[in-house]
Enzyme design. Structure first.
Site: not given
Ligand code: GLN
Length: 526
Positions: A63, A90-91, A177, A179, A236, A382
Site C-alpha cells: 500500500g 511490503c506494507y 512483491h 505478485e 459478458d 475477463k
Molecule cells: N508505503 C510503504 C513503503 O514505501 C509500502 C510500499 C508498498 O507496499 N509497496 O515502504
C-alpha cells in the site's frame, strides 16, 4: 432469502487478500487463481466479525501509506484470532512489524526495482524451491529491527529483513512483491503459502464453478421467480445469459434492444447465435427509429451517450413490462454481467478520501422496476469469463470478440448521427473487420473499428471529381485498456482495406489510419 444461499467463498477454500491500496493488490488474487486456489480481495478495513466465512489464509497487501503515519490504515486485530496463516507483503509486512514492536521507519533511500533474494532459512516452507531468485522491490520505508517473536528467513543486499517469519505461528512477512511477474519465482512463493502452508484445496476450476454457480442461482431465484437481463452480443452478457439459461431455462428472459447503432446485421446475428444456437429465451426489440429520432440534430458526444443511455432504460422497462411470465410469477431479478475488475474498482481501498463508485448504470432500473440484482460473473476476471463461455459451448469467435461500446456506432459517426451516416460507418467497419479476420490478425488486436469523420474531401473516381467523406481506421493493442498502442499493420494490408472501402462504400472518398496511442488519445474517437 440470501442468507440461505452459499457464497462462492464458503464453497471453495478461500485466501482472503486484504487490500491496503497497492496498485498490484488484485494481481495477488489473479496469481492464486492461476494455480486453482480461490482468492477474494476486500478492503483492509474489513471487520473480520462481519466476514461470514472463514478464510484458509490471509494476505496483507502492499500500500502507498507509511504504517507509522497518523492516518495510516490498520488491519482489524481479530484477523490474528482466526488462527490461520498470514502473509504480509511490503506494507503488509511493515504492518506486522508495526503491531509487533513498531520498528518501522523511513529508509535512507527508496528501493525500486529488482533485487536478489538470499534465503537464510532453507527449511522455511515459504521459500521451498527458491533461492537467489530475482524479486521486485517498491518501498521507501524499512524494518529497523526484528518484530517481536520473529526471525529473519531471507535477506537481500539492501534489505536485512527481506523475509521474516514468526517463530511459533505461521505468520510471514516479505519486503518484495511476489505478485508481479518481475519477481521470477513469485508464483512459487504464493503457491507455497496457499497450498503448503494454508492447505488450500486447488479446486477452483471453471468446471467446478459452473456446478456451484448453477446451484447458487437456483437457490437464489427459487422454484418460480423469473429473471430478465439485457444482452448485447458481447462476451459478458452472452456468458451470463447462457449460464442463467442453464440454471433456470425459460424463466430467464434475455432482451436485445436494437438501438439502430449496432454493427452490420448484428441484431439478426444475435438472434441466430443466442436464440437459435444457444437456446436462450430471447426477445429482440427493434427500437432503431426511437433512438435515431432522438439523436436527430445532436452532435455533442456526451449528449449522444446520455440520450442512448436514457432511451435504453426507457425501452427496456417498457418491454420488460410486456413480458408475461408463463407461471404467472412476477419478474423478480435483473441479470447483470458485472465482472470482478468492476467489483475491485468499487471495493479497493483508496484511503481516507476514497469515493466508492456504484453501478449507476443499473441503479435506475433496479429502483424503478423494484428488481433485485443477480450477478453470476462478479467473482470472475475477463479471461475466466472467456474460459467459462467456451465450456458453456459458446463459439470461440464470440468468446474472443473485441469490446464494443454501449452507444455503439453513434460515437463512431462523428457529428450528427443519421441513418445514412450509420449505414456508411457500418459498411466500412464490416469490411475492415472482415479483412482483419482474413489476415489472421483479429486475436492479436485488442480492439478495431472504423470511424466516419464529418468532413468532406476531394477525390477522383472514373475521371469524375468526387467530394465525399473520410473514414478513419483504428486498431489498438492493450492489456488493460488503460494505456494502448496503435497496431502496426503491414502497408499492404492497409492498402487493401482502403481500396475496398473506397470502392465498395458509397459516400467515402478517402481512408486514413489513426496512429495515436492512449494517452494522449482515447480508444474511441468520441
Ligand atoms: N508505503 C510503504 C513503503 O514505501 C509500502 C510500499 C508498498 O507496499 N509497496 O515502504
Amino acid at each position: 432469502m440470501s442468507s440461505t444461499v452459499e457464497q462462492v467463498s464458503s464453497v471453495f477454500d478461500t485466501i482472503l487478500v486484504l487490500d491496503f491500496g497497492s496498485q498490484y493488490s488484485h494481481l495477488i488474487t489473479r496469481r492464486l487463481r492461476e494455480f486453482n486456489v480461490y482468492a477474494e480481495m476486500l478492503p483492509c478495513t474489513q471487520k473480520i466479525a462481519e466476514l461470514g466465512w472463514k478464510p484458509a489464509g490471509v494476505i496483507l497487501s502492499g500500500g502507498p501509506y507509511s504504517v507509522y503515519a497518523e492516518d495510516a490504515p490498520h488491519v482489524d486485530l481479530d484477523v490474528f484470532e482466526l488462527d490461520v496463516p498470514i502473509l504480509g507483503i511490503c506494507y503488509g509486512m511493515q504492518e506486522l512489524a508495526w503491531l509487533n514492536g513498531k520498528q518501522v521507519a523511513r529508509g535512507e533511500k527508496r528501493e525500486y526495482g529488482p533485487a536478489t533474494l538470499n534465503v537464510e532459512v532453507a527449511s522455511s516452507p515459504l521459500f521451498k524451491g527458491m533461492d537467489h531468485s530475482r524479486v521486485w522491490m517498491s518501498h521507501g520505508d524499512k524494518l529497523h529491527g526484528l518484530p517481536t517473536g520473529f526471525e529473519v528467513i531471507a535477506t537481500s543486499d539492501n534489505s536485512p529483513y527481506c523475509g521474516v517469519a514468526h517463530k511459533e505461528k505461521p505468520i510471514y512477512g516479505i519486503q518484495f512483491h511476489p505478485e508481479v511477474t518481475h519477481s521470477t519465482q513469485g508464483k512459487t512463493l504464493l503457491k507455497n503459502f496457499a497450498v503448503d502452508i494454508c492447505k488450500a484445496n486447488q479446486n477452483w476450476t471453471m468446471e467446478n464453478f459452473i456446478d456451484t454457480e448453477i446451484k447458487r442461482i437456483r437457490d437464489l431465484v427459487g422454484p418460480t421467480a423469473e429473471v430478465i437481463g439485457a444482452v448485447s452480443g458481447g462476451v459478458d452478457s452472452t456468458v451470463a445469459a447462457k449460464l442463467m439459461t442453464e440454471a433456470i431455462g425459460e424463466r430467464f428472459h434475455a432482451i436485445l434492444v436494437d438501438n439502430g447503432v449496432l454493427r452490420l446485421n448484428e441484431a439478426a446475428n444475435v438472434k441466430k447465435t443466442l436464440g437459435e444456437g444457444l437456446g436462450i429465451n430471447l426477445t429482440v426489440i427493434d427500437a432503431a427509429d426511437e433512438f435515431l429520432d432522438k439523436l436527430k440534430g445532436v452532435t455533442d458526444p456526451e449528449k449522444k451517450r446520455k440520450i442512448i443511455g436514457n432511451t435504453f432504460i426507457h425501452v427496456f422497462e417498457r418491454e420488460a413490462a410486456r413480458i408475461q411470465p408463463k407461471g404467472g410469477d412476477e419478474i423478480e431479478f435483473l441479470l447483470q454481467g458485472t465482472l470482478y475488475p468492476d467489483v475491485i474498482e468499487s471495493i479497493s481501498f483508496k484511503g481516507p478520501s476514497q469515493t466508492i463508485k456504484t453501478h449507476h448504470n443499473v441503479g435506475g432500473l433496479l429502483e424503478d422496476m423494484k428488481l433485485k440484482l443477480i450477478e453470476p460473473l462478479r467473482e470472475l476476471f475477463k479471461d475466466e469469463v472467456r474460459h467459462l463461455g467456451e465450456l458453456l459451448g459458446i463459439s470461440h469467435e464470440l468468446v474472443w470478440r473485441h469490446p464494443f461500446p454501449g452507444p455503439g456506432i453513434a460515437i463512431r459517426v462523428l457529428g450528427e448521427v443519421t441513418r445514412e451516416q450509420v449505414a456508411i460507418a457500418r459498411k466500412a467497419d464490416h469490411i475492415y473487420i472482415e479483412e482483419i479476420r482474413k489476415a489472421g490478425l483479429y486475436n492479436k488486436i485488442s480492439q478495431a473499428f472504423a470511424c466516419l469523420l464529418p468532413v468532406k474531401s476531394v477525390g477522383v473516381m472514373g475521371d469524375q471529381r468526387t467530394y465525399e467523406q473520410v473514414i478513419a481506421l483504428r486498431a489498438i493493442e492493450t492489456t488493460d485498456f488503460m494505456t494502448a498502442d496503435w497496431f502496426p499493420f503491414e502497408h499492404e494490408f492497409l492498402k487493401k482495406v482502403a481500396s475496398r472501402i473506397v470502392n465498395e462504400v458509397d459516400g467515402v472518398a478517402r481512408v486514413t489510419y489513426d496512429i495515436t496511442s492512449k494517452p494522449p488519445a482515447t480508444v474511441e474517437w468520441e
